[in-house]
Design a protein around this motif. Structure first.
Motif, short mmCIF file in Angstrom:
data_model
loop_
_atom_site.label_atom_id
_atom_site.label_comp_id
_atom_site.label_asym_id
_atom_site.label_seq_id
_atom_site.Cartn_x
_atom_site.Cartn_y
_atom_site.Cartn_z
N LEU A 189 -3.58 3.89 3.47
CA LEU A 189 -3.19 4.68 2.30
C LEU A 189 -3.04 3.95 1.21
N GLY A 190 -3.12 4.77 -0.15
CA GLY A 190 -2.86 4.04 -1.24
C GLY A 190 -3.75 3.03 -1.97
N ASN A 191 -4.69 2.82 -1.26
CA ASN A 191 -5.73 2.00 -1.57
C ASN A 191 -6.64 2.77 -2.99
N PRO A 192 -6.56 2.24 -3.78
CA PRO A 192 -7.26 2.97 -5.14
C PRO A 192 -8.59 3.24 -5.20
N ASP A 193 -9.17 2.23 -4.13
CA ASP A 193 -10.75 2.33 -3.96
C ASP A 193 -11.27 3.20 -2.83
N ALA A 194 -10.13 3.91 -2.22
CA ALA A 194 -10.55 4.66 -1.07
C ALA A 194 -11.03 6.16 -1.84
N ASP A 195 -10.77 6.87 -2.42
CA ASP A 195 -11.22 7.92 -3.14
C ASP A 195 -10.45 8.36 -4.31
N ASP A 196 -10.86 9.63 -4.85
CA ASP A 196 -10.05 9.85 -5.99
C ASP A 196 -8.49 9.97 -5.73
N THR A 197 -8.14 10.22 -4.68
CA THR A 197 -6.55 10.36 -4.53
C THR A 197 -6.00 9.11 -4.10
N GLY A 198 -6.82 8.05 -3.73
CA GLY A 198 -6.26 6.95 -3.26
C GLY A 198 -5.53 7.09 -1.66
N ILE A 199 -5.73 8.21 -1.07
CA ILE A 199 -5.06 8.43 0.20
C ILE A 199 -6.08 8.32 1.57
N ARG A 200 -5.65 7.46 2.40
CA ARG A 200 -6.34 7.07 3.58
C ARG A 200 -5.29 6.51 4.33
N ASP A 217 11.90 11.11 -5.48
CA ASP A 217 11.84 12.56 -5.24
C ASP A 217 10.58 12.80 -4.34
N ILE A 218 9.52 12.16 -4.70
CA ILE A 218 8.24 12.18 -3.70
C ILE A 218 8.70 11.89 -2.32
N ILE A 219 9.54 10.77 -2.00
CA ILE A 219 9.86 10.26 -0.80
C ILE A 219 10.69 11.25 0.04
N TRP A 269 3.20 9.95 -7.66
CA TRP A 269 3.93 10.10 -8.66
C TRP A 269 3.48 10.49 -10.05
N LEU A 270 2.31 9.50 -10.39
CA LEU A 270 1.41 9.66 -11.39
C LEU A 270 0.60 11.06 -11.40
N ASN A 271 0.20 11.31 -10.43
CA ASN A 271 -0.65 12.59 -10.50
C ASN A 271 0.24 13.87 -10.44
N MET A 272 1.39 13.84 -9.84
CA MET A 272 2.23 14.84 -9.93
C MET A 272 2.83 15.06 -11.25
N ARG A 273 3.29 13.87 -11.99
CA ARG A 273 3.75 13.90 -13.23
C ARG A 273 3.00 14.45 -14.38
N ARG A 274 1.79 14.68 -14.25
CA ARG A 274 0.76 15.43 -15.01
C ARG A 274 1.04 16.79 -15.29
N ASP A 275 1.80 17.40 -14.39
CA ASP A 275 2.48 18.87 -14.51
C ASP A 275 3.59 18.94 -15.29
N PRO A 276 3.62 19.43 -16.47
CA PRO A 276 4.89 19.24 -17.46
C PRO A 276 5.84 20.03 -16.67
N SER A 277 5.82 20.74 -15.58
CA SER A 277 7.25 21.37 -14.96
C SER A 277 7.90 20.45 -14.28
N VAL A 278 7.33 19.19 -14.02
CA VAL A 278 8.04 18.01 -13.13
C VAL A 278 7.90 16.85 -14.01
N ASP A 302 1.04 -1.27 0.11
CA ASP A 302 0.01 -0.03 -0.02
C ASP A 302 0.95 1.22 -0.16
N ASP A 303 1.95 1.40 0.72
CA ASP A 303 2.78 2.34 0.73
C ASP A 303 3.50 2.45 -0.67
N VAL A 304 3.88 1.62 -1.22
CA VAL A 304 4.26 1.84 -2.73
C VAL A 304 3.36 2.31 -3.63
N GLN A 305 2.19 1.63 -3.45
CA GLN A 305 1.09 2.18 -4.35
C GLN A 305 0.90 3.68 -4.09
#
Length: 179
Positions: free
Chosen positions: A156-167, A117-119, A101-110, A92-95
């Protein structure tokens, strides 16, 4: 027993008032990768590893990391990593790191952002907050751990938790390398 597997064993007797300080100092001085001991009759393997870690922390630099094996009479062996080491991350931590990472990579500046880098950013930010808000951070950490110990605690990291996957995530099975 080690010799029956073709391993060379050298016994060393060191008089000392603190067995853990003597073992840590000996392991460091002799540049050992591994220290093996039996489980104590007066403390758990985890307590032994904690004391070994304290002794290691008290050593002068340079300090070598080593593996500390504690063997019970039943033959059960627990391995502890003494010195700085990578933590054991639950799936779950790795997820969670990957989803961030996937969400932040959407921004072209990163676009060249890496998982590490996230960790690093998260740990650096936590360290800064801890320096300013020690009492609050420790309170929040205790609350987090108490909630995570609940059997039906969301993760945390559970893709079913909400749109961010953060719990909040319960701790992974305690692995001795985090001791």
């Amino acid at each position: 027993m080690a010799e029956s597997f073709g391993k060379k064993v050298s016994l060393l007797v060191v008089p000392a008032g603190d067995v853990f300080a003597a073992l840590a100092q000996g392991a460091n001085s002799l540049e050992m990768d591994t220290v093996v001991s039996g489980v104590s009759t007066s403390m758990t393997a985890e307590d032994q590893a904690f004391r070994m870690g304290q002794a290691w922390e008290a050593l002068p630099e340079p300090k070598r990391q080593f593996n500390y094996y504690v063997i019970a009479q039943s033959g059960e062996t627990k391995v502890f990593y003494i010195g700085p080491h990578a933590p054991a991350l639950s799936p779950d931590d790795v997820q969670l790191v990957h989803r961030l990472w996937l969400n932040m990579r959407r921004d072209p500046s990163v676009a060249d952002l890496h998982h590490s880098d996230i960790i690093t950013y998260a740990l650096t930010r936590l360290a800064g907050q801890y320096a300013r808000e020690k009492v609050e951070i420790l309170r929040d950490l205790r609350s987090y751990r108490a909630a995570a110990a609940m059997p039906d605690s969301p993760r945390l990291g559970n893709p079913d938790a909400d749109d961010t996957g953060i719990r909040p995530s319960p701790p992974a099975i305690r692995q001795t390398r985090d001791q």
